[in-house]
Design an enzyme around this catalytic site. Structure first.
Site, PDB file in Angstrom:
ATOM      1  N   ASP A  56       0.865  -1.186   0.000  1.00 37.08           N
ATOM      2  CA  ASP A  56       0.000   0.000   0.000  1.00 37.08           C
ATOM      3  C   ASP A  56       0.896   1.228   0.000  1.00 37.08           C
ATOM      4  OD1 ASP A  56      -2.424  -1.425   0.064  1.00 37.08           O
ATOM      5  OD2 ASP A  56      -2.403  -1.542   2.243  1.00 37.08           O
ATOM      6  N   ASP A 107      -7.018  -1.177  -4.676  1.00 37.77           N
ATOM      7  CA  ASP A 107      -8.040  -0.698  -3.743  1.00 37.77           C
ATOM      8  C   ASP A 107      -8.877   0.413  -4.378  1.00 37.77           C
ATOM      9  OD1 ASP A 107      -6.886  -2.401  -1.857  1.00 37.77           O
ATOM     10  OD2 ASP A 107      -5.697  -0.805  -0.959  1.00 37.77           O
TER      11      ASP A 107
END
Length: 163
Positions: free
Chosen positions: A123, A142
């Protein structure tokens, strides 16, 4: 087997989503120091390099390895396969619904791939608009999953309004 325009559209969105996600993660792993934080637009939009062993906002990262494999690898693969089968079979879905489902599937596959290959998901983006809006640290996959879900909700409200 000849693919229809519809099938090509679905596969193109899925492949594009996976490619964009994986390219961005390769770049972040190579160029951004693990655990670091850099400003992109002040402190409002920042770049990180964080390995997330869990799911959304790190949920499930404390689970045992076997439970994590079941809940974050096996179950998502089964659900993604089911949804993929559904969108190929249901010929009544609108183009927006197809785009949404394909984005969700592509993002899901990209994150499952990371969990399988690396044991975690990379991330790297964070948004903090000073109490008005704040995200966890997220990635391109995401973003596609979330965008797909928002579009699906909008499409479903539009359908109910018309009915």
């Amino acid at each position: 087997m000849k693919l229809s325009r519809r099938s090509i559209f679905i596969l193109l969105i899925i492949i594009l989503t996976i490619a964009l996600d994986q390219i961005s993660k390769v770049w972040v792993r190579a160029k951004v120091i693990a655990g670091s934080q850099s400003e992109i637009i002040g402190h409002y939009f920042t770049l990180h390099n964080v390995e997330n062993k869990g799911a959304f906002l790190g949920m499930g990262s404390e689970l045992s390895d076997s439970l994590r494999i079941l809940l974050l690898l096996i179950l998502p693969v089964l659900i993604l396969a089911f949804v993929l089968r559904y969108i190929f079979k249901d010929k009544t879905l609108s183009n927006w619904s197809l785009f949404s489902f394909a984005s969700i599937i592509g993002g899901g596959i990209a994150n499952v791939f990371d969990r399988f290959v690396y044991g975690s998901v990379t991330d790297f983006w964070h948004i903090d608009l000073g109490g008005v809006f704040r995200t966890g640290i997220f990635n391109v996959a995401d973003l596609f999953v979330t965008t797909g879900m928002i579009i699906l909700v909008c499409v479903s409200f539009k359908k109910k309004k018309v009915s």
